[in-house]
Motif scaffolding. Sequence first.
Motif, PDB file in Angstrom:
ATOM      1  N   ARG A 161      -8.422  42.220   5.598  1.00 55.67           N
ATOM      2  CA  ARG A 161      -7.743  42.291   4.303  1.00 55.67           C
ATOM      3  C   ARG A 161      -7.031  40.982   3.943  1.00 55.67           C
ATOM      4  O   ARG A 161      -6.657  40.784   2.795  1.00 55.67           O
ATOM      5  CB  ARG A 161      -6.700  43.422   4.314  1.00 55.67           C
ATOM      6  N   LEU A 162      -6.863  40.108   4.931  1.00 56.89           N
ATOM      7  CA  LEU A 162      -6.119  38.869   4.714  1.00 56.89           C
ATOM      8  C   LEU A 162      -7.009  37.679   4.388  1.00 56.89           C
ATOM      9  O   LEU A 162      -6.516  36.639   3.961  1.00 56.89           O
ATOM     10  CB  LEU A 162      -5.268  38.540   5.949  1.00 56.89           C
ATOM     11  N   GLY A 163      -8.309  37.792   4.613  1.00 54.32           N
ATOM     12  CA  GLY A 163      -9.213  36.710   4.271  1.00 54.32           C
ATOM     13  C   GLY A 163      -9.167  35.564   5.262  1.00 54.32           C
ATOM     14  O   GLY A 163      -8.960  35.746   6.459  1.00 54.32           O
ATOM     15  N   ALA A 164      -9.339  34.361   4.756  1.00 58.13           N
ATOM     16  CA  ALA A 164      -9.484  33.182   5.604  1.00 58.13           C
ATOM     17  C   ALA A 164      -8.153  32.697   6.148  1.00 58.13           C
ATOM     18  O   ALA A 164      -7.102  32.831   5.511  1.00 58.13           O
ATOM     19  CB  ALA A 164     -10.150  32.059   4.808  1.00 58.13           C
ATOM     20  N   ARG A 165      -8.210  32.109   7.338  1.00 61.86           N
ATOM     21  CA  ARG A 165      -7.068  31.384   7.895  1.00 61.86           C
ATOM     22  C   ARG A 165      -7.068  29.976   7.320  1.00 61.86           C
ATOM     23  O   ARG A 165      -8.061  29.257   7.444  1.00 61.86           O
ATOM     24  CB  ARG A 165      -7.186  31.288   9.421  1.00 61.86           C
ATOM     25  N   VAL A 166      -5.962  29.574   6.696  1.00 60.77           N
ATOM     26  CA  VAL A 166      -5.879  28.233   6.142  1.00 60.77           C
ATOM     27  C   VAL A 166      -4.559  27.586   6.557  1.00 60.77           C
ATOM     28  O   VAL A 166      -3.612  28.267   6.963  1.00 60.77           O
ATOM     29  CB  VAL A 166      -6.013  28.221   4.595  1.00 60.77           C
ATOM     30  N   GLY A 167      -4.516  26.276   6.449  1.00 60.80           N
ATOM     31  CA  GLY A 167      -3.304  25.518   6.702  1.00 60.80           C
ATOM     32  C   GLY A 167      -3.026  24.582   5.547  1.00 60.80           C
ATOM     33  O   GLY A 167      -3.955  24.110   4.882  1.00 60.80           O
ATOM     34  N   ALA A 168      -1.757  24.315   5.277  1.00 60.27           N
ATOM     35  CA  ALA A 168      -1.382  23.440   4.173  1.00 60.27           C
ATOM     36  C   ALA A 168       0.001  22.868   4.418  1.00 60.27           C
ATOM     37  O   ALA A 168       0.826  23.462   5.115  1.00 60.27           O
ATOM     38  CB  ALA A 168      -1.409  24.195   2.849  1.00 60.27           C
ATOM     39  N   SER A 169       0.266  21.717   3.815  1.00 62.59           N
ATOM     40  CA  SER A 169       1.534  21.020   4.013  1.00 62.59           C
ATOM     41  C   SER A 169       2.635  21.489   3.082  1.00 62.59           C
ATOM     42  O   SER A 169       3.807  21.177   3.310  1.00 62.59           O
ATOM     43  CB  SER A 169       1.338  19.516   3.813  1.00 62.59           C
ATOM     44  N   ASP A 170       2.278  22.214   1.998  1.00 65.99           N
ATOM     45  CA  ASP A 170       3.266  22.533   0.962  1.00 65.99           C
ATOM     46  C   ASP A 170       3.963  21.238   0.546  1.00 65.99           C
ATOM     47  O   ASP A 170       5.187  21.148   0.500  1.00 65.99           O
ATOM     48  CB  ASP A 170       4.266  23.566   1.481  1.00 65.99           C
TER      49      ASP A 170
END
Length: 238
Positions: A161-170
Amino acid sequence: MGVADPHCHTTASDGMVEPAELVQAAISVRLDLIAVCDHDTMAAAAEVAARGEAAGLGVVRGQEITTRWPAQTHVVGWFLERPVRSRMSLEDTVDAIHDQGGLAVIPHPFMPTYFASAQRSMLLRLLDRRAVDAIETLHPSPMGRRRQAALEAFYDEHQERLGARVGASDSHFGAHDLCQVVTEFDGSTMEDFRRAVLARRTRPRARRRSTVPAGLALRQQWRSLVLLPLLRVSRQLE
């Protein structure tokens, strides 16, 4: 292998860089793609996208949307054509993103704050009714090992239900904090990135440390905690 930093801000909301500075910073650190996700506005999205196209940088037009009081949890929309109205419920915000063909993303969850960051109970209620397309399982906001482990366990339990694991710096400071955390994906274009997210073939990675000067960080906090709320109340955000 493409490298994206899919959560960036400009002076259109509480970021400290103009669109041209953000694009130049992304080129300098050799990113293939960024997503411009200003708070409750897409006022800078077209300019960032145009400058990115001219420089050979993929730019996803997005928005970081504030949901209704009291939690005012944030939801990121990617691949948006128009702004999403703020101050709706989590469920209605996800629906509004999907209604225009966008991807709904949970940014910086499980932070030790009530405001802005989705907590376990909030996400469970949302996932009972809606699925999202991705969640930031890696981000530079303060977490601690216990909360990071809890987030990883939560993702493992609810990944369908959460989809892909992603990373970001914001990123709010351009060259100072861009590329701290990235999402790797097969390919290099926006279409490749979208396909990778929908197929859950993305890989969050930590890349480098922030170099934000203390004075600049303090000015950004004033912009975020004082100026931006005033703009929102006076409806000066588009």
